[in-house]
Structures are given as structure tokens and as C-alpha cells.
Design a protein around this motif. Sequence first.
Motif, PDB file in Angstrom:
ATOM      1  N   LEU A  25      17.299  25.099 -38.923  1.00 29.14           N
ATOM      2  CA  LEU A  25      16.372  24.031 -38.565  1.00 29.14           C
ATOM      3  C   LEU A  25      17.117  22.790 -38.084  1.00 29.14           C
ATOM      4  O   LEU A  25      16.591  22.025 -37.273  1.00 29.14           O
ATOM      5  N   ARG A  26      18.319  22.597 -38.562  1.00 26.25           N
ATOM      6  CA  ARG A  26      19.121  21.466 -38.071  1.00 26.25           C
ATOM      7  C   ARG A  26      19.715  21.752 -36.696  1.00 26.25           C
ATOM      8  O   ARG A  26      20.024  20.825 -35.936  1.00 26.25           O
ATOM      9  N   ASP A  27      19.869  23.045 -36.360  1.00 21.88           N
ATOM     10  CA  ASP A  27      20.472  23.416 -35.076  1.00 21.88           C
ATOM     11  C   ASP A  27      19.449  23.645 -33.971  1.00 21.88           C
ATOM     12  O   ASP A  27      19.807  23.640 -32.792  1.00 21.88           O
ATOM     13  N   ARG A  52      11.370  17.550 -42.565  1.00 22.09           N
ATOM     14  CA  ARG A  52      11.989  16.311 -43.046  1.00 22.09           C
ATOM     15  C   ARG A  52      12.941  16.599 -44.199  1.00 22.09           C
ATOM     16  O   ARG A  52      14.044  16.042 -44.263  1.00 22.09           O
ATOM     17  N   ALA A  53      12.537  17.485 -45.108  1.00 21.65           N
ATOM     18  CA  ALA A  53      13.386  17.813 -46.247  1.00 21.65           C
ATOM     19  C   ALA A  53      14.680  18.476 -45.813  1.00 21.65           C
ATOM     20  O   ALA A  53      15.705  18.352 -46.497  1.00 21.65           O
ATOM     21  N   CYS A  54      14.642  19.176 -44.675  1.00 18.60           N
ATOM     22  CA  CYS A  54      15.831  19.870 -44.170  1.00 18.60           C
ATOM     23  C   CYS A  54      16.627  19.016 -43.193  1.00 18.60           C
ATOM     24  O   CYS A  54      17.593  19.500 -42.595  1.00 18.60           O
ATOM     25  N   ASP A  55      16.211  17.761 -43.002  1.00 17.62           N
ATOM     26  CA  ASP A  55      16.902  16.838 -42.080  1.00 17.62           C
ATOM     27  C   ASP A  55      17.023  17.426 -40.683  1.00 17.62           C
ATOM     28  O   ASP A  55      18.074  17.327 -40.029  1.00 17.62           O
ATOM     29  N   SER A  56      15.938  18.033 -40.217  1.00 19.53           N
ATOM     30  CA  SER A  56      15.957  18.642 -38.890  1.00 19.53           C
ATOM     31  C   SER A  56      15.733  17.584 -37.813  1.00 19.53           C
ATOM     32  O   SER A  56      14.731  16.868 -37.842  1.00 19.53           O
ATOM     33  N   PRO A  57      16.672  17.481 -36.848  1.00 15.44           N
ATOM     34  CA  PRO A  57      16.495  16.523 -35.755  1.00 15.44           C
ATOM     35  C   PRO A  57      15.729  17.117 -34.571  1.00 15.44           C
ATOM     36  O   PRO A  57      15.587  16.476 -33.538  1.00 15.44           O
ATOM     37  N   ALA A  58      15.233  18.339 -34.721  1.00 15.02           N
ATOM     38  CA  ALA A  58      14.605  19.039 -33.599  1.00 15.02           C
ATOM     39  C   ALA A  58      13.354  18.307 -33.113  1.00 15.02           C
ATOM     40  O   ALA A  58      12.634  17.672 -33.891  1.00 15.02           O
ATOM     41  N   ARG A  59      13.103  18.436 -31.839  1.00 11.50           N
ATOM     42  CA  ARG A  59      11.844  17.955 -31.275  1.00 11.50           C
ATOM     43  C   ARG A  59      10.721  18.858 -31.781  1.00 11.50           C
ATOM     44  O   ARG A  59      10.871  20.085 -31.819  1.00 11.50           O
ATOM     45  N   GLU A  99      16.432  22.493 -24.481  1.00  9.99           N
ATOM     46  CA  GLU A  99      17.833  22.785 -24.177  1.00  9.99           C
ATOM     47  C   GLU A  99      18.490  23.354 -25.431  1.00  9.99           C
ATOM     48  O   GLU A  99      19.395  22.756 -26.009  1.00  9.99           O
ATOM     49  N   GLY A 100      18.021  24.497 -25.823  1.00 13.29           N
ATOM     50  CA  GLY A 100      18.534  25.127 -27.031  1.00 13.29           C
ATOM     51  C   GLY A 100      17.477  26.033 -27.623  1.00 13.29           C
ATOM     52  O   GLY A 100      16.469  26.351 -26.984  1.00 13.29           O
TER      53      GLY A 100
END
Length: 244
Positions: A25-27, A52-59, A99-100
Motif C-alpha cells: 500500500l505504501r508502494d 491512513r493506518a498504513c501510511d499509504s501515499p497513493a492517490r 504511473e505505477g
Amino acid sequence: MIDLWLIGIGTGNPDHVTLEARAALRDAALVLVPRKGPDKADLADLRHSILRACDSPARVVEFDMPVRDESLPYATRVTRWHDEIAAIWADTIAAAQPEGAVALLVWGDPGLYDSTLRIAARLDPAPRLRVLPGITALQALTAAHAIPFNSVNGAVTVTTGRRLTDHGWPGEADTAVVMLDGNCAFRHLDPSGIHIWWGAYLGMPEQVLEAGPLAEAGPRIIDKRAVARTRHGWIMDTYLMRRA
């Protein structure tokens, strides 16, 4: 061709998300979150809280789930529903131009009584799939009740409420686990010699449990299920039954 990651997130408790799933989820570049109507807004909110708990920066992009046509035969309605969901995924991903990797958060485990893999197979071109297993409702249920999944040298059948209604107790297994049961199909069984362990919102603060001989616990489960569904607007539950 896209990279599509199907990430099992357990039964709604962020603590059930594995370290592997957290890393994914972070990647991920993009996370698709389904909306299932105002009565089930909590389901989308839970996915956001897990991100949010996993600190995911994903869109994150939300999409509206289509509604199944209940007038059609069951197999036809499910097939068309899956086709519609796949088309929405394709359109949403194309519009987002990630892009990922693209990720979907799947309740429980993507491989157990879940159709996400079947929907993904409808995408054209076929995506590069990565499946990350999650804690299943079966694990959460047996842990909540502190019971073993199987009897000694006993067979277990995992089935659905629809099949339990249509065909009765499944085969010669002494243990039956029932999923996707919106109508308390255990009511159609002869309760003699059957013990049931039931749970809803497993692993969450709202968790509700009930257990006992089916003849006694069955009516209590029906009442508790109705109250919980009215209170929350949705319910996810499962149960295990074992013959004496």
C-alpha cells in the motif's frame, strides 16, 4: 498493461493487515475504492482508515459500484454485474493514468469467496496480477470463539447460504462454514445435534458473537443480526456449524 495488486485487508481491523500488504500500500501509485451507496458509506471509510493506518501515499480514486439486476437469474445477474464492474475499473484507471501499480483493497482474502480475481480477468489487456493474502473471516471467527477450525481427522466444507438453503447440510463433513448468507439459511436445517458459532464485524470494535446449540442459538443470532444491520446499515458475518 498495468500492474494490478489485490490486497487482502482482513475483516476491517487495521491490525489484521499484514506487513507485506502494508508495504504494498505504501508502494502503490493508485488505490481504487468502491462506493456502495450511502447505507454502506462505512465500508469506504474503513478502507480510507486502513490506508491512513498504513501510511499509504497513493492517490485514491473512488468509483460507484453498479447495482445487480435482481430480476435476472442468479448466474446471469452476477456475470453481468462483474462485466459492469470490470468496465468501470478500466475507465477509472484510464482516466487516472497512474504511473505505477494500481491496488484494490479486498475484504478478507482475495482467493476465498471473493470475485475480485474473476473481475480482474475481464480486463483487456490482462493486467500483471499480484495477490497478497489477508486474514480470512474463517480465521477471525475461530479466533474470536477460541475454537479449532476442524475436528480431529474431520472434514470441513466451506459453502454459501444459498447452497445451504437449496441443498441442506453439505455432504458428509462434520463441520460446515457458511459465508455470504444474508437470510440465516441455518433455519432450514434440522438443528438436532448441531452446534453453531456465529460472528459479525469480526475483529472490529462492533464485533458481535453468538454460540450454542443451533436450536437455542439460532433465534438469538437472527435477532442480533437484524439489530446490527439496522444500526450500521450493513453487515458482514459468517458462522461455523459442527455436528456432534
